[in-house]
Structure formats: C-alpha cells, structure tokens
Design a protein around this motif. Structure first.
Motif, PDB file in Angstrom:
ATOM      1  N   ARG A 492     -23.768 -18.805 -32.179  1.00 10.10           N
ATOM      2  CA  ARG A 492     -23.033 -18.796 -33.451  1.00 10.10           C
ATOM      3  C   ARG A 492     -21.534 -18.920 -33.170  1.00 10.10           C
ATOM      4  O   ARG A 492     -20.925 -18.004 -32.610  1.00 10.10           O
ATOM      5  N   ARG A 494     -19.666 -20.571 -35.887  1.00  7.92           N
ATOM      6  CA  ARG A 494     -19.272 -21.083 -37.194  1.00  7.92           C
ATOM      7  C   ARG A 494     -17.966 -20.436 -37.673  1.00  7.92           C
ATOM      8  O   ARG A 494     -17.581 -19.351 -37.232  1.00  7.92           O
ATOM      9  N   ARG A 516     -25.629 -22.192 -35.073  1.00  8.77           N
ATOM     10  CA  ARG A 516     -24.684 -22.244 -36.202  1.00  8.77           C
ATOM     11  C   ARG A 516     -23.327 -22.713 -35.689  1.00  8.77           C
ATOM     12  O   ARG A 516     -22.623 -21.962 -35.006  1.00  8.77           O
ATOM     13  N   GLU A 518     -21.278 -24.835 -37.958  1.00  6.22           N
ATOM     14  CA  GLU A 518     -20.601 -25.435 -39.100  1.00  6.22           C
ATOM     15  C   GLU A 518     -19.236 -24.798 -39.334  1.00  6.22           C
ATOM     16  O   GLU A 518     -18.897 -23.774 -38.752  1.00  6.22           O
ATOM     17  N   TYR A 542     -27.354 -25.231 -38.297  1.00  5.49           N
ATOM     18  CA  TYR A 542     -26.379 -25.648 -39.307  1.00  5.49           C
ATOM     19  C   TYR A 542     -25.255 -26.419 -38.609  1.00  5.49           C
ATOM     20  O   TYR A 542     -24.757 -25.993 -37.561  1.00  5.49           O
ATOM     21  N   ASP A 544     -21.896 -29.561 -39.803  1.00  2.00           N
ATOM     22  CA  ASP A 544     -21.187 -30.067 -40.971  1.00  2.00           C
ATOM     23  C   ASP A 544     -20.729 -31.507 -40.743  1.00  2.00           C
ATOM     24  O   ASP A 544     -20.482 -31.928 -39.615  1.00  2.00           O
ATOM     25  N   ILE A 555     -22.398 -29.224 -45.937  1.00  2.20           N
ATOM     26  CA  ILE A 555     -23.093 -28.393 -44.945  1.00  2.20           C
ATOM     27  C   ILE A 555     -24.513 -28.924 -44.794  1.00  2.20           C
ATOM     28  O   ILE A 555     -25.277 -28.959 -45.755  1.00  2.20           O
ATOM     29  N   VAL A 557     -28.258 -28.723 -43.110  1.00  2.30           N
ATOM     30  CA  VAL A 557     -29.225 -27.844 -42.463  1.00  2.30           C
ATOM     31  C   VAL A 557     -30.415 -28.693 -42.070  1.00  2.30           C
ATOM     32  O   VAL A 557     -31.027 -29.311 -42.929  1.00  2.30           O
ATOM     33  N   TRP A 558     -30.717 -28.764 -40.791  1.00  2.00           N
ATOM     34  CA  TRP A 558     -31.860 -29.589 -40.404  1.00  2.00           C
ATOM     35  C   TRP A 558     -32.912 -28.751 -39.709  1.00  2.00           C
ATOM     36  O   TRP A 558     -32.615 -27.799 -39.029  1.00  2.00           O
ATOM     37  N   ARG A 568     -32.620 -33.112 -46.318  1.00  2.00           N
ATOM     38  CA  ARG A 568     -31.891 -31.943 -45.863  1.00  2.00           C
ATOM     39  C   ARG A 568     -31.391 -31.111 -47.050  1.00  2.00           C
ATOM     40  O   ARG A 568     -31.007 -31.645 -48.084  1.00  2.00           O
ATOM     41  N   ILE A 570     -28.447 -29.037 -48.422  1.00  2.00           N
ATOM     42  CA  ILE A 570     -27.027 -28.954 -48.144  1.00  2.00           C
ATOM     43  C   ILE A 570     -26.310 -28.228 -49.270  1.00  2.00           C
ATOM     44  O   ILE A 570     -26.914 -27.861 -50.282  1.00  2.00           O
ATOM     45  N   GLN A 571     -24.988 -28.042 -49.089  1.00  2.00           N
ATOM     46  CA  GLN A 571     -24.240 -27.234 -50.044  1.00  2.00           C
ATOM     47  C   GLN A 571     -23.980 -27.983 -51.360  1.00  2.00           C
ATOM     48  O   GLN A 571     -24.133 -27.427 -52.429  1.00  2.00           O
TER      49      GLN A 571
END
Length: 585
Positions: A492, A494, A516, A518, A542, A544, A555, A557-558, A568, A570-571
C-alpha cells in the motif's frame, strides 16, 4: 600183645569220641549261623516290604493328586445370568462407595481433631465482629473470622452473632489491607469491603479455610461488588460456597496447578465501576500468604471500567498479561504502576481515554513483548528511551496524536509488528527501520511522513503481513529494492506524490493479496509479469489513470489484470481497459 591191642583199641575209641564231639560242635555252629542268616534275611525282607509299601503309597497319592487335578480342570465354569451379574456389579459398587465414605469420614475426623483443638488452643478464642446482613447470599450471617481492620470502628446495624470455632485462624487477616483499604470502608455497610466481609462470614466452610484462602475469597468478593457483579453477563458460581477455582472465568482455568487463583479473565462481561485497590493487597500481610500475587493473567477488556489504575497493581509480582482494552480509563498512562511489575509480558491499554505522552518508565519493562496503546488521545514525540525496549515484538500506537518517531527505534531488533497508523508523525522514514530485520508488519499509513521511501526497507525480507505507507506526503520513486519483499501480502503506497514508473522487480511479489498504488503521480504501466501473476491470484488491486488537462481522475479497480474485455468498477466512469493500460495518460 593183648595189652597193646587193648591200649590201641582205647585210643581208637577215644579218637572217635573226640571226632564226634567236634562234629557236633561244628554242626551246632552251622545251625546257629544258618539261623542268624535266616533271621537277617527275614529282616531284610521286611525292610524291603516296607519300602515297597511306601513307594506304592506315594504312587497312589500321586495318582490321586493327578486325578483331582483332572477333575478340577474338567469342572464346568459357572455362568451367571444377566440379572445376577448386574446384582454382583451393584454390590461391588456399593462396597466401593462405602469404603470411600469411610475414608472421607476418617479424614474429616482427623482434620477436626487436628485443626479444631491444637490450633484453637494456640491461637486462642476468636472475637465476633458486628456486621450487617449480607447482600448476597441472603442467608443469615455467621460470625466473621476476625474483626475489621479498624479497632475503633463503631458497630453497624445488624444482628449480633456468637463467636464461631473456625479452622486455621489468623489474627485479623484483613488488617493486612490497611495500606489499601481505609478503616472507614468497614464502617459503611454498603461499601464493597463490608459487603464482601459479610458474605465471607456466611460461608458454610469458613472453619476449614486457611487464612490465605479467607483473604483470597474476600478480595474476589470485593472485586465482585466493586464492578457490579450482579449485572455481569455471566457470573456463574461467583459468591457461592463452591471453591473459587470453579468460579466463572472466560476460556481458561481460574487456578494454577497449586490451586491458587491465577487467572482473572472476564472480557466483555459488562463490568462497571473501578478496579479495587485490594487486587494488589499487601500491607502487613506476610508475602508467603500468597494472596493474589499468584495472579498471572488479568483480562477485563471490553467492559466499562473507569477511573485510574490503582497503584497497588504493581504488587502483582507474578502477573504476565494485563489486558484492559476497551474500557473508560483516562488520565496519563500509568507508567510507574505497570513498569513495577517485573514479570509483565503483555500490556494492552488500547481503546481507552488515556492522554499525555508516552512514559519513559515503559522502557524499564525488560520482559515486555507486546505493548498496545492504540485508540487513545496520546500525543507528542515518542521518547528516545523507547529504543531500550529490546524484548518488544509488537508495538501498536495506532489512532493517537504522536508527532515523531526517534531513530533509536532501530535498536528494537526483535520487533515483528510496528504500527503507528493514523497519527501526526512527520519527518522522514528513518533508514534505521531497515535494521528491524524480524519485522513482519510495517504500518505507517495516514501520517505526515515526507521525502521518499528509503531503499533500506528492501532489507525487511520477513515482511509478510503488509507494507503500508499510504496517505502521507512521500515523493520520489518506488525503490527497486522493494522487489526483495517476496513474502509480502499487502503493498500500500496510495495517496502520496510518488512519481516515475513501477520497477520491474515488483514482479517478484507473487503472493500479493492487496495492491494499492492509486492517487500518486506514477507513469507508464504495471510490469507485464506482475499482471500475469494478478490474472492467477486475483488480488484487490487499485491504480489510477490521470487526464491532467480535463482534470478528471479515474480510479481503476481490476480483478483480471490483463483481461481487456472485463468491465472495471471505477470512481467516475466505467472503462474497458487492461492492466497495462492503467497508467496511460
């Protein structure tokens, strides 16, 4: 001539007569000899007959014995029916029970004879104590083994009782609590101390209790009344005549192998109030009495206890675990209290309301292996003395307001988990963290760390639980050396300002479960080999993709990293992109 013939005739006659005599004598001798031989032969015959008779008799006895043996072997086995067998078993059981009862009766008789006479003569008569009716149990009170500590206290309302003859006596055992229990506590019939004493007086087996057992039961009763024991979720057998080793504690045995109360574990049991000072009772009480100095685990987590920790807890010299997590304690951390417990290995004071700084006294706890003070209101810098806690394996400082970590943390080489998440720590991530080669979890998220991730973090090859530097102010690039963390499960970074491309060495992180990265300034693409691993392991990942001119941050996410056809989540919008497209701008 005729005269010569006569003479010759006479001589011849005389010779014949002599010959006949000799013959007769020889015949008589022969007859005697024959008679003796016949007699001897008859005697031998009789002896032989006797010997033969004895042999015959012995042979007959042997034959009879063999016959009896054969008869016994051939004797049919007695077979009982089911009812007969049941009756025989019942009879055996009844006989065994009778023998046990006889043994118990004999033991009680010996005990009464020994403790009811000799000790009573030595200690003298006991003096009754005026008491008030007990709250629990509700049966009429029996006399106290001794008077309350105050010699000048006035009687309180309640029935007057006659002196009782008890077993081992100890002159005023509760006077030992004078250092922790004020005399006025016994003047108030509603105080936990008075209620506990009244309850103890009602114990049916009080006369058989040793002084230390009386003291232990009284102290546990004080704890019961001090924490509203009647409202506990579970209080099975507490304040009963059953042995205190059978009273409810959670998940462990209450007593040790010596039958001394050693584990007070009542987590999440709706305890309210304060810890009574009597838990650390000493005063004038001889140390060999034991009291609760045999307590090894005190676990009262998840209750509603408050106030301050009594200083008397430092008298629990055998205590190994002290867990008060999830209560309502406040004020400064009790460094002087807990540091005086030499055997303490686990200290959990998390999720309370403690304030102030990290006490220097904690550094004196040489046996401590786990320290948890998360979710309090602690603040300020961690002192450099923390580096002396060389035995520490777990240090949890999450959810406070600490502002800095000293470089001496590099001396804590036995640390397996270091967590300072959600504080206000600023400055650099010290290169000395690379000396903590036994670390399995390294959590610095949501602070104010700046500069870059030091390459020395790549030396922490035992990291497996996680590396978290999220939500800080880190810059620079991801160090190539992080590819050495091949056992890592959570990566992580991010929420920083980390730039550049991800190093290809990260493809060695084959057991990742969380990835993570992103909310950074990364460019390029995820290494293809890492994408291939993600297609198999399917971690939570995650990344970006940033379009700077449109000021739209997406964002991605896969879950199937290289599968371009997967939709996917995403945001802002849904993109159909593959893993290698995640950083295209």
């Amino acid at each position: 001539s005729s005269s010569s013939e006569e003479t010759s005739s006479e001589a011849s006659s005389s010779e014949s007569s002599f010959t006949r005599e000799v013959t007769q004598v020889a015949g008589a001798a022969a007859a005697v000899s024959a008679a003796e031989k016949a007699k001897e032969a008859e005697s031998q015959k009789q002896q032989t007959s006797k010997e033969n008779g004895k042999k015959c008799q012995d042979a007959d006895e042997d034959i009879e014995a063999q016959r009896q043996s054969v008869v016994r072997k051939k004797r049919p086995k007695v077979v009982y029916d089911e009812d007969t067998r049941a009756r025989r078993r019942l009879g055996c059981i009844l006989i065994a029970i009778l023998l046990i009862l006889i043994g118990i009766g004999a033991g009680i008789g010996i005990g009464v004879g020994v403790f009811g006479t000799d000790d009573e003569e030595k200690s003298g008569p006991t003096t009754p104590s005026p008491t008030s009716p007990p709250a629990v149990p509700t049966r009429p009170p029996t006399p106290a083994p001794n008077a309350p500590p105050s010699a000048t206290s006035s009687p309180v309302a309640g029935p007057t009782v006659e002196p009782a003859t008890i077993g081992p006596t100890y002159a005023d055992p509760f006077r030992g609590s004078s250092a922790t229990t004020p005399a006025t506590a016994f003047d108030n019939p509603e105080s936990p101390q008075s209620q506990a004493l009244t309850w103890l007086q009602g114990n049916e087996n009080l006369q058989f209790y040793s002084p230390e057992k009386q003291l232990i039961r009284w102290t546990l009763a004080v704890f019961f009344y001090s924490t509203n024991g009647t409202d506990w979720l579970t209080n099975t057998r507490w304040l009963s005549d059953f042995d205190e080793c059978t009273w409810y504690v959670a998940g462990v045995s209450a007593c040790n192998s010596d039958r001394l109360f050693a584990n007070l574990v009542l987590g999440a049991n709706n305890l309210q109030g304060t810890l009574p000072a009597e838990l650390g009772l000493t005063g004038t009480l001889p140390t060999e009495i034991g009291f609760l100095t045999n307590l090894k685990e005190l676990n009262l987590r998840g209750n509603s206890l408050g106030g301050g920790l009594p200083i008397e807890l430092s008298n629990l010299g055998a205590l190994v675990e002290l867990d008060l997590n999830g209560n309502e304690y406040g004020g400064p951390l009790p460094g002087s209290v807990v540091s005086a417990i030499p055997s303490l290995e686990l200290l959990d004071l998390g999720d309370n309301n403690f304030t102030g700084g990290f006490p220097d006294e904690f550094a004196d706890m040489t046996e401590l292996t786990s320290l948890v003070v998360e979710n309090n209101a602690l603040e300020g810098p961690l002192p450099s003395s923390i580096g002396r806690m060389s035995s520490l394996q777990v240090l949890d400082l999450d959810d406070n307001k600490f502002t800095s970590v000293p470089r001496t943390v590099g001396n804590m080489t036995n640390l397996r988990s270091f967590s300072v998440t959600n504080n206000k720590v600023d400055g650099t991530i010290h290169t000395e963290f690379g000396l903590l080669v036994n670390l399995e979890g390294f959590f610095l998220g949501n602070n104010e760390f700046d500069f870059q991730i030091p390459s020395e973090i790549g030396l922490l090859t035992n990291l497996r639980e996680g590396l978290d530097v999220s939500d800080n102010q880190l810059i620079g690039s991801v160090p190539f050396e992080l590819g050495s963390l091949t056992a890592l499960r959570q990566f992580r970074i991010r929420g920083n300002r980390i730039a550049g491309q991800l190093p290809g060495s990260l493809s060695a992180l084959s057991v990742l479960r969380v990835f993570r990265i992103e909310d950074n300034d990364l460019t390029g693409q995820v290494p293809p080999d890492l994408c291939a691993i993600f297609d198999v392991t399917e971690p939570v990942a995650y990344a970006d993709a940033m379009r700077s001119y449109a000021r739209v941050v997406v964002i991605v996410v896969w879950r199937g990293c290289a599968s371009a056809s997967l939709k996917r989540r995403i945001q802002f919008v849904v993109l159909e992109v593959g893993c290698s497209d995640a950083y295209h701008t």
